[in-house]
Design a protein around this motif. Structure first.
Motif, mmCIF file in Angstrom:
data_model
loop_
_atom_site.group_PDB
_atom_site.id
_atom_site.type_symbol
_atom_site.label_atom_id
_atom_site.label_comp_id
_atom_site.label_asym_id
_atom_site.label_seq_id
_atom_site.Cartn_x
_atom_site.Cartn_y
_atom_site.Cartn_z
ATOM 1 N N SER A 82 -3.082 14.469 14.325
ATOM 2 C CA SER A 82 -2.279 13.297 14.663
ATOM 3 C C SER A 82 -1.396 13.584 15.866
ATOM 4 O O SER A 82 -1.248 14.740 16.291
ATOM 5 N N LYS A 132 -3.546 9.804 10.007
ATOM 6 C CA LYS A 132 -2.950 8.625 10.628
ATOM 7 C C LYS A 132 -2.460 8.999 12.027
ATOM 8 O O LYS A 132 -2.330 10.167 12.352
ATOM 9 N N TRP A 133 -2.188 8.000 12.864
ATOM 10 C CA TRP A 133 -1.724 8.233 14.247
ATOM 11 C C TRP A 133 -2.645 9.259 14.910
ATOM 12 O O TRP A 133 -2.198 10.224 15.547
ATOM 13 N N ALA A 136 -7.695 11.545 5.899
ATOM 14 C CA ALA A 136 -7.268 10.218 6.377
ATOM 15 C C ALA A 136 -6.179 10.275 7.445
ATOM 16 O O ALA A 136 -5.231 9.491 7.419
ATOM 17 N N ARG A 160 -6.602 5.577 12.680
ATOM 18 C CA ARG A 160 -6.597 6.613 11.654
ATOM 19 C C ARG A 160 -8.027 6.824 11.176
ATOM 20 O O ARG A 160 -8.902 5.986 11.411
ATOM 21 N N HIS A 164 0.938 2.929 8.457
ATOM 22 C CA HIS A 164 -0.391 3.348 8.020
ATOM 23 C C HIS A 164 -1.251 3.867 9.168
ATOM 24 O O HIS A 164 -2.463 3.960 9.036
ATOM 25 N N PHE A 208 0.847 -1.196 0.000
ATOM 26 C CA PHE A 208 0.000 0.000 0.000
ATOM 27 C C PHE A 208 0.878 1.241 0.000
ATOM 28 O O PHE A 208 1.834 1.327 0.765
ATOM 29 N N TYR A 209 0.557 2.198 -0.869
ATOM 30 C CA TYR A 209 1.385 3.404 -0.937
ATOM 31 C C TYR A 209 1.429 4.080 0.435
ATOM 32 O O TYR A 209 0.528 3.925 1.243
ATOM 33 N N ARG A 210 2.487 4.818 0.658
ATOM 34 C CA ARG A 210 2.614 5.506 1.933
ATOM 35 C C ARG A 210 2.993 6.956 1.693
ATOM 36 O O ARG A 210 3.976 7.246 1.011
ATOM 37 N N ILE A 211 2.225 7.855 2.264
ATOM 38 C CA ILE A 211 2.512 9.278 2.145
ATOM 39 C C ILE A 211 2.254 9.951 3.488
ATOM 40 O O ILE A 211 1.163 9.833 4.049
ATOM 41 N N ASP A 212 3.250 10.626 3.998
ATOM 42 C CA ASP A 212 3.032 11.460 5.181
ATOM 43 C C ASP A 212 4.227 12.361 5.401
ATOM 44 O O ASP A 212 5.266 12.192 4.764
ATOM 45 N N THR A 213 4.040 13.306 6.312
ATOM 46 C CA THR A 213 5.083 14.297 6.582
ATOM 47 C C THR A 213 5.994 13.854 7.723
ATOM 48 O O THR A 213 6.887 14.601 8.105
ATOM 49 N N PHE A 273 0.043 16.772 12.585
ATOM 50 C CA PHE A 273 -0.538 16.900 11.244
ATOM 51 C C PHE A 273 -2.046 17.071 11.400
ATOM 52 O O PHE A 273 -2.655 16.500 12.315
ATOM 53 N N CYS A 331 -4.094 9.520 -3.004
ATOM 54 C CA CYS A 331 -3.411 10.765 -2.678
ATOM 55 C C CYS A 331 -3.682 11.781 -3.767
ATOM 56 O O CYS A 331 -3.623 11.462 -4.957
HETATM 57 N N1 LIG Z 1 -0.623 11.987 10.537
HETATM 58 C C1 LIG Z 1 -0.659 12.062 9.201
HETATM 59 N N2 LIG Z 1 -1.698 11.505 8.550
HETATM 60 C C2 LIG Z 1 -1.755 11.564 7.199
HETATM 61 C C3 LIG Z 1 -0.763 12.216 6.457
HETATM 62 C C4 LIG Z 1 0.318 12.810 7.163
HETATM 63 O O1 LIG Z 1 1.230 13.419 6.586
HETATM 64 N N3 LIG Z 1 0.338 12.695 8.538
HETATM 65 N N4 LIG Z 1 -0.842 12.250 5.089
HETATM 66 C C5 LIG Z 1 -2.160 12.081 4.497
HETATM 67 C C6 LIG Z 1 -2.093 11.852 3.071
HETATM 68 S S1 LIG Z 1 -1.621 13.176 2.112
HETATM 69 C C7 LIG Z 1 -2.467 10.672 2.503
HETATM 70 S S2 LIG Z 1 -2.592 10.533 0.832
HETATM 71 C C8 LIG Z 1 -2.783 9.496 3.334
HETATM 72 C C9 LIG Z 1 -1.923 8.319 2.944
HETATM 73 O O2 LIG Z 1 -2.193 7.216 3.758
HETATM 74 P P1 LIG Z 1 -1.266 5.927 3.643
HETATM 75 O O3 LIG Z 1 0.139 6.380 3.876
HETATM 76 O O4 LIG Z 1 -1.756 4.974 4.663
HETATM 77 O O5 LIG Z 1 -1.446 5.408 2.246
HETATM 78 O O6 LIG Z 1 -2.555 9.743 4.702
HETATM 79 C C10 LIG Z 1 -2.983 10.999 5.153
HETATM 80 N N5 LIG Z 1 -2.828 10.992 6.580
#
Ligand SMILES: Nc1nc2c(c(=O)[nH]1)N[C@H]1C(S)=C(S)[C@@H](COP(=O)(O)O)O[C@H]1N2
Ligand SMILES: [Mo]
Length: 533
Positions: A340, A394-395, A392, A380, A375, A250-255, A344, A300
């Motif tokens: 989060s 996360k954390w 979406a 989340r 994830h 699964f793709y992963r994107i976060d800061t 975030f 995303c």
């Molecule tokens: N805490 C946190 N949640 C986040 C993000 C983040 O940077 N920090 N990025 C968001 C973005 S831009 C996307 S596209 C999705 C990606 O979720 P995934 O990494 O589980 O695919 O998480 C979202 N939730």
């Protein structure tokens, strides 16, 4: 080795010693950011959205490793400054180390996960160790500090210039005999070995300590209402994305510079803001509730046409509406913001939740297992039909009912306030460069329009007429659908194009639109070459 090289070398080794020391002290709170990580986070938060090409998508896993390496290299590239400064005047180089440490402390202070006491201790220890290494090495390397710079010592000892020495340039108390090449090599290598050992120890111990604290349970309670995932698909083709994306793929994107580590004994999910009864729930509280499952495709906003920042998973968790009903959302609440543990934020209009059929979960699990750390463990948000950056989180630490005035993390950085997922379709196979032979060639991929569903997928070859593709089975309108077309290919170069029509009857347009500010548009195309048989 000339004087400039020796001072620079002393500076680099001192900087390395200082940095390794701050990393070692940071182990006092292994789940919190070290000074270096706090600075990296500050950098991402400040420049991540504004530098050209540094968009939401940049912050995949590989980019973060590059950032970590880059940060160390930048620090070491600046470290010669400390050596030069110290050679120019006693304590000046130590002051340079102090300035870097202060930057780290500031970064720690602004980091929601930062610990200021540990940060200050790390900074202090780093400056002391780095300073001692700096003075010692300059001495061993035979570097004299510049005229006038030793006033501190000179005044105290009332030193008078020795014969042949410039006036006002007493010997430094640390400046020994002229250094031989051997001195420089031996002391340089010795200090270097210590720095590398310290850094490796910090890294190894940190990883081990963190692993010990990230106790993710092996299983989740079964769902009271499970999702219906189609058992088999009407077609299968090598290279076609599976209907359910394995968590590992699964793709992963976060800061997050370091994946946040959450201790579930301490973690609480809070429902706050414009509610009658704020809630505070532990991980156990959430697990003890009736869990439901929803299959939802997440994507995303940075996903380019044909890109891979999209996946489909079976999410298990607590319906968000249930928690909101218990908290009692007040009439004035127009936006729901998820925040989060690392600060975030992502927000969407509360009206999104008006449609009771739109899945909206505080997800605890993914594909039958607890959420992986990457994830969002332990919890989340997953809201069908909205891009990840507005929904979406996360954390997850807090679900805040607020007004639309508040802007989430990416809104300040040029991305759209409201972000429904656009209808998209992607060709998975054939790949460009595949060896294709004339005859029947499977063309297949996925298409998605979460919460609206995909009604039709069409393919055309060489800009001839559109042909309707066969569609796979889906759990609901909230997921992508696999599509497939048996192409009778003739020898030569061909271009394949795909477009989808969503459940609302809208067909994807041909015009290419960039991801920023609210998602890419356009048809995915693929150029292929077919050989004669
Ligand atoms: N805490 C946190 N949640 C986040 C993000 C983040 O940077 N920090 N990025 C968001 C973005 S831009 C996307 S596209 C999705 C990606 O979720 P995934 O990494 O589980 O695919 O998480 C979202 N939730
Ligand atoms: Mo995203």
């Amino acid at each position: 080795m000339n004087r400039a090289t020796r001072t620079s070398l002393a500076g680099i080794l001192a900087g390395g010693a200082a940095l390794a020391t701050t990393e070692l002290v940071a182990l006092a709170e292994p789940t919190r950011p070290s000074l270096l990580v706090a600075v990296e986070t500050w950098f991402i938060d400040t420049f991540g959205g504004s530098l050209k090409d540094l968009a939401v998508e940049l912050f995949g896993t590989a980019d973060k490793a590059a950032l970590a390496v880059g940060a160390v290299l930048v620090a070491l590239a600046l470290a010669p400054l400390a050596g030069r400064a110290e050679a120019a005047g006693r304590w000046r180089g130590v002051a340079v180390l102090g300035a870097f440490a202060a930057l780290g402390v500031l970064a720690t202070a602004r980091d929601p996960q930062g610990s200021l006491p540990v940060g200050l201790a790390a900074a202090g220890a780093g400056v002391v160790v780095g300073g001692v290494v700096l003075l010692l090495l300059l001495d061993r390397f035979g570097i004299r500090v510049a005229p006038g710079a030793d006033r501190l010592f000179a005044d105290r000892r009332g030193a008078t210039p020795e014969p042949g020495q410039e006036p006002g340039h007493p010997p430094s108390p640390l400046a020994g005999v002229a250094a031989t090449r051997r001195d420089v090599v031996v002391w340089g290598l010795g200090a270097g070995a210590l720095v590398v050992t310290g850094a490796a120890a910090a890294k190894g111990a940190g990883d081990a300590l963190r692993a010990g604290r990230s106790a993710i349970p092996d299983t989740l309670p079964a769902a009271a209402r499970g999702a219906e995932v189609p058992g088999a698909q009407p077609f299968s083709t090598p290279g076609l994305s599976p209907y359910v994306t394995p968590a590992a793929d699964f793709y992963r994107i976060d800061t997050a510079v370091r994946t946040p580590l959450v201790d579930t004994d301490e973690w609480r999910l809070r429902v706050t803001g414009l509610v009658d009864r704020p809630l505070e729930l532990s991980y156990q509280d959430l697990l003890a509730r009736d869990l439901v499952e929803e299959v939802v495709t997440l994507s995303c906003v940075s996903n380019e046409v044909g890109g891979s920042l999209v996946g489909n998973a079976v999410w298990r968790g607590v319906p968000l509406r249930e928690l909101l009903d218990e908290a009692g959302v007040r009439a004035g609440a127009t936006q729901l913001v998820g925040e989060s543990v690392d600060g975030f934020t992502a927000g969407f209009p509360t009206s999104v939740l008006d449609d009771p059929d739109r899945p909206a979960l505080v997800a605890l699990g993914m594909n039958g297992a607890p959420l992986p750390r990457a994830h969002g463990f332990p919890a989340r948000l997953v809201i069908s039909g909205l891009y990840g950056y507005v929904s979406a989180t996360k954390w997850l630490a807090e679900v805040r009912l607020t007004t639309l005035e508040e802007d989430g993390y990416w809104i300040d950085r040029g991305w759209a306030k409201e972000a429904p997922v656009k209808t998209q379709s992607r060709i998975d196979v054939p790949l460009r460069g595949d060896r294709l032979v004339a005859g029947t060639i499977p063309v297949a991929g996925v298409a998605w329009a979460p919460n609206r569903g995909v009604a039709k997928v069409e393919v055309r070859i060489d800009r001839q007429e559109w042909q309707e593709a066969e569609l796979g089975r889906v759990s609901s309108d909230d997921t992508w659908v696999q599509w497939h077309l048996a192409w009778e290919a003739t020898p030569g170069d061909h271009v394949i194009e795909v477009r989808a029509t969503d459940g609302a009857g809208r067909t994807q347009g041909a015009a290419r639109v960039d991801p920023i500010p609210d998602g890419a548009e356009g048809w995915h195309t693929r150029d292929v070459s077919v050989a004669a048989r």
